[in-house]
Design an enzyme around this catalytic site. Structure first.
Site, PDB file in Angstrom:
ATOM      1  N   THR A   1      98.178   1.372  93.584  1.00  0.00           N
ATOM      2  CA  THR A   1      99.280   2.279  93.273  1.00  0.00           C
ATOM      3  C   THR A   1      99.103   2.998  91.943  1.00  0.00           C
ATOM      4  OG1 THR A   1     100.522   0.443  92.297  1.00  0.00           O
ATOM      5  CG2 THR A   1     100.920   0.939  94.622  1.00  0.00           C
ATOM      6  N   CYS A   2      98.376   2.392  91.015  1.00  0.00           N
ATOM      7  CA  CYS A   2      98.218   3.033  89.703  1.00  0.00           C
ATOM      8  C   CYS A   2      97.433   4.331  89.792  1.00  0.00           C
ATOM      9  CB  CYS A   2      97.533   2.082  88.726  1.00  0.00           C
ATOM     10  SG  CYS A   2      98.569   0.697  88.242  1.00  0.00           S
ATOM     11  N   ILE A   3      96.571   4.422  90.809  1.00  0.00           N
ATOM     12  CA  ILE A   3      95.755   5.637  90.935  1.00  0.00           C
ATOM     13  C   ILE A   3      96.032   6.350  92.266  1.00  0.00           C
ATOM     14  CG2 ILE A   3      93.909   4.901  89.399  1.00  0.00           C
ATOM     15  CD1 ILE A   3      92.326   3.931  91.809  1.00  0.00           C
TER      16      ILE A   3
ATOM     17  N   GLY B   1      98.740   6.546  86.800  1.00  0.00           N
ATOM     18  CA  GLY B   1      98.900   5.737  85.609  1.00  0.00           C
ATOM     19  C   GLY B   1      98.562   6.444  84.331  1.00  0.00           C
TER      20      GLY B   1
END
Length: 942
Positions: A908-910, A885
């Site tokens: 999912t962002c990291i 992200g």
């Protein structure tokens, strides 16, 4: 006692009755603090009769100071303009010169608010106009701040010193000039104000007027004899005008002081001054008259030429001189395009209204007898007559020096090829120049004596001996001169371009590049970054780019990727890849059940500029937002683009790649959808998102603008491609094929004969023209049949990706940029994984995890990657370049306490897999596969 009590009671009842009838207190309380708050609303409303009645038999102190600022009722009356109450209080003995906690008197407040009647009454009662508040402000300062000229006329008659200073040494004239009150300024000057009086920092009234762009005020001061003086830090009024972009005020200063014009021109070399502000000033002045326009262009040309010659001096500071030259040229071109009083004629190639022909600025040499027709009907004039003061000569001298340098280098390179032993000649020649520079007065930084004349042009023919030592130190002609000459070439290109319509390259510049092709290619080969530092013309001019393409393509793919994104994002504000919207309108709200249609609608409504800054996606009815959701959107949408239901793309022969469907018109909106598909792929590439789609090699070529070849036919019809190959490999003279330059094509079930060129149905294919036939067939099958679809797609794609930048890559590299690597390397994956929350590489659960991953099918590995990162692809370069992200973010595995039947989850962002501490490899494998097959889509907040 009883009688006395009854008498007091009757008095109280009488007071109560009168108070109730009048709806107010009839008598003031005895203490001042309570009484003043009873009186204050009456004073503010100027109810002087009520105030008078209350004060009549009261012991109230009219000078009582109340509240946080310790003001009296007289302050309140003066502030509100309650003139009747003010007079009443003055008669009752209120002190007109009483100062509140900030030092303000009632006269200050009346002056600040423009209460003329109150001021007059206060003066009648001996209010002192010379009293200063704590900041040194007097009543006339307040009048000057607010431009109360009509009151100032009355007040100055009572002022002993109109130049009384506040704590900063500022007089009323200073503040009036700062705020642009023209009539107030005139009143103060007529009353004897010192027009050149400096404040504590040395700033005069003219300085204050210029600091805020007060053109009319500055003109008044200058007409009254104001001196042009800097402050104690050396900052001048003109400096202030330029810093603020005040063109009109700068114009006034120059009208009264002609030498400031040259100072303004010299400011173009000062990096501390914002270029856009300086440009605004020069733009305004140039548009006022033809003479201003020519004078500015001539002067800028002279300064540019001087800086260009300094840049060509090897002893000068390259970085400083390069930035200075390009800055001056940018300003020059901006002014040149606008012209006097014609801000919208930047594409004019000929005459600027009734102005001097623009082309004269560059290309007239002394003594030329060229004549051009004057725009005035019936009158013809000589170009040389219009350019006596060298509108063009300085720049022409610089271009001539540039040309000489390149010719000299070309000659020496040729000599060196013929006889390698002569290679030191040019190095000798270059070091001699340093002696010439020194004799011309150029210092170590190339600034000369600072008089603006600069050193003599460093002409190569006079620079002939001494650099043998230079070669000995490893410096050859290219390394010594390439960057300097390239910067001058960039300046030349900019100057040529501003004569041409947008998007066209100057024929003169094309001729220049062709003439010096060999040397320029040598520069680029030695230092490819020159393309992106100075040779922007290669990215903007396809006919020139093609000459250098083989050099560019020889550079590492990684370097070209960096150049691509550096220039793609140039001018865009820094932002995260996921746009954090200000409001709901900035979010792309997508319906998962109709993802293609809803995405098409929301993208069409969105601003392209906002989409470039970042993307925020939310699926209808879901709470998740962030980088993972954005990646999921691109992944699903790329699959939908090739959905057969839309008939946009068709599978190639290999079953894994796609190309536009020639029969897509079965869908009435097919061209709009192709444009949308182009936008999505362009947007994905812009934000470094991978798409889950692979195209045929020929379609990648269409995106790049590269011609297709007959080998590309194999992707849609392998057998036909073999037949074309056979024709090329064999002599067809006596085979009796009876082929013509036409083909039969199936159009919705009906066969039609389509000519490959005009009259093609009657032109036989022979041994001599078979290569042309094969190429035309290829173009028909791979290009002409789908040209509308290609055009629509490219229109959308180029919304975000300029054609000039994408041509840095070939079709194979474009596939990597768009779709990543199709195979997943587990070893690379494990090498670039991080562990947290108690896990490390030696933990049994981690060992089991990688054993399970190695045993998975390729499809399952893709599902795992998608489950954790939101994308099914690996970026070029491998897992080390996995994006999160906020930039690069490696795949991460975090420990989670185990409970029965607990599934792995992800952020999912990291790129984080939250893996429970399973008791065995079998349980881990089972739970992982359940999560992959049941939870690969749909995310919550990470």
């Amino acid at each position: 006692m009883m009688e006395r009590a009854m008498e007091q009671l009757n008095v109280q009842l009488s007071r109560l009755t009168r108070s109730l009838r009048r709806a107010r207190t009839v008598e003031l309380p005895e203490d001042n603090e309570t009484a003043v708050y009873t009186l204050m609303p009456m004073v503010m409303a100027d109810q002087h009769r009520s105030v008078s009645e209350l004060l009549m038999n009261s012991k109230f102190d009219v000078n009582y100071a109340f509240g946080r600022v310790k003001r009296s009722l007289l302050h309140i009356a003066a502030n509100c303009g309650s003139v009747e109450c003010l007079v009443l209080l003055l008669k009752k003995g209120a002190n007109p010169n009483y100062q509140d906690i900030s030092g303000c008197t009632p006269l200050h407040l009346a002056a600040r608010n423009g209460q003329k009647k109150c001021m007059g009454r206060l003066l009648e009662y001996n209010a002192d106009v010379n009293i200063c508040n704590n900041e040194g402000l007097t009543a006339i300062h307040w009048l000057a701040v607010n431009g109360r000229t009509e009151l100032l006329h009355d007040l100055v008659q009572h002022v002993s010193n109109v130049d009384v200073e506040d704590a900063m040494g500022q007089t009323a004239l200073h503040v009036a000039c700062q705020n642009g009150h023209k009539t107030t300024v005139l009143c103060l000057l007529d009353s004897g104000a010192d027009i050149n009086r400096p404040n504590v920092s040395g700033a005069t009234p003219l300085y204050f007027a210029c600091s805020h762009g007060q053109r009319d005020t500055a003109q008044i001061l200058l007409s009254r004899g104001a001196k042009y003086l800097p402050d104690k830090n050396g900052v001048t009024p003109l400096d202030l005008c330029v810093q603020g972009g005040y063109g009109e005020t700068s114009e006034v200063l120059i009208q009264y002081n002609g030498r400031l014009f040259q100072m303004l021109i010299q400011m173009t070399q000062n990096d501390d001054i914002k270029e856009n502000m300086l440009r605004q000033v020069l733009e305004h002045i140039s548009q006022q008259s033809e003479s201003n326009y020519q004078r500015i262009l001539t002067s800028l040309a002279e300064v540019a030429t001087t800086n260009g010659h300094k840049l060509l001096s090897l002893s000068s500071n390259y970085e400083a001189q390069m930035k200075s030259l390009l800055r001056i040229v940018r300003i020059f071109c901006h002014v040149f395009r606008l012209g006097p009083s014609s801000p919208n004629n930047g594409n004019d190639m000929g005459y600027n209204g009734n102005k001097t022909p623009r082309s004269q600025v560059f290309k007239v040499r002394q003594g030329q007898g060229v004549r051009r027709r004057d725009p005035t009907p019936g009158r013809e004039i000589a170009v040389s007559e219009l350019t006596k003061h060298s509108l063009q000569e300085p720049l022409e001298l610089l271009w001539h020096s540039l040309d000489e340098w390149l010719v000299l280098i070309s000659t020496e390179l040729e000599k060196n090829r013929a006889d390698p032993g002569t290679g030191a000649d040019i190095a000798s020649l270059l070091l001699k120049q340093r002696q010439v520079d020194s004799a011309a007065g150029t210092g170590a930084n190339g600034d000369g004596d600072g008089d603006g004349d600069g050193p003599a042009p460093p002409l190569p023919e006079v620079v002939m001996e001494t650099a043998a030592g230079s070669c000995a130190h490893g410096e050859d002609v290219i390394s010594m001169t390439a960057n300097r000459l390239s910067a001058v070439i960039q300046a030349f290109y900019k100057c040529c371009s501003c004569q041409m319509p947008q998007g066209m390259t100057s024929p003169r510049f094309i001729e220049f590049v062709c003439k010096h092709d060999e040397v320029l290619k040598c520069f680029v080969t030695r230092n490819p970054t020159i393309i992106f530092d100075h040779f922007h013309f290669l990215l903007e001019c396809p006919e020139l780019m093609s000459r250098f393409m083989h050099i560019i393509k020889a550079q590492p793919f990684k370097d070209r990727c960096e150049w691509f994104y550096e220039h793609l994002l140039a001018g865009q504000p820094d932002s995260d890849m996921v746009h954090r919207p200000v409001n709901e309108n900035d979010i792309l709200l997508i319906h998962r059940e109709s993802i293609f249609q809803s995405s098409c609608e929301v993208v069409a409504k969105s601003s392209n500029e906002k989409l470039k800054q970042g993307i925020a996606v939310r699926f209808h009815g879901e709470e998740g937002m962030g980088q993972g959701v954005v990646r999921e959107w691109f992944d699903i949408l790329s699959n939908e683009i090739v959905n057969p239901d839309y008939a946009l793309f068709t599978q190639s022969a290999d079953g894994t790649t796609f190309q536009p469907n020639s029969n897509s018109s079965v869908n009435p909106d097919h061209l709009n959808y192709f444009g949308f598909a182009g936008q999505i792929l362009g947007l994905a590439l812009y934000h470094r998102q991978l798409v889950n789609i692979y195209f045929t090699r020929s379609f990648y070529k269409h995106i790049l603008g590269v011609p297709v070849s007959y080998q590309d036919v194999a992707s849609i019809d392998p057998e036909y491609a073999k037949n074309l190959q056979w024709i090329l490999d064999n002599d067809i003279s006596d085979l009796g094929l009876e082929l013509t330059f036409s083909v039969e094509t199936d159009v919705f079930g009906a066969m039609e004969e389509v000519p490959l060129k005009a009259g093609g149905t009657s032109i036989l294919v022979t041994q001599d023209n078979k290569a042309e036939y094969v190429q035309l067939v290829t173009e028909l099958r791979m290009t002409r049949a789908i040209q509308p679809q290609i055009n629509a797609f490219l229109q959308g794609f180029h919304t975000f990706i300029p054609p000039s930048l994408i041509q840095l890559f070939d079709e194979y590299e474009l596939e990597l940029l768009l779709s990543g690597m199709p195979e997943i390397d587990v070893s690379d994956w494990s090498r670039n994984t991080e562990y947290t929350s108690g896990y490390d590489l030696e933990e049994p659960v981690i060992q089991w995890f990688w054993e399970v991953v190695r045993s998975l099918t390729q499809e399952e590995r893709v599902l795992l990657l998608q489950f954790v990162t939101g994308s099914s692809r690996v970026p070029h370069g491998g897992f080390a370049y996995l994006m999160g992200g906020s930039g690069l973010q490696k795949f991460t595995i975090a420990a989670v306490p185990y409970t029965a039947n607990l599934l792995p989850t992800s952020s999912t962002c990291i790129n984080m897999l939250k893996l429970p501490e399973y008791p065995s490899q079998e349980v881990l494998r089972d739970r992982l596969l359940v999560a992959l097959h049941c939870g690969s889509y749909g995310y919550t907040m990470a």
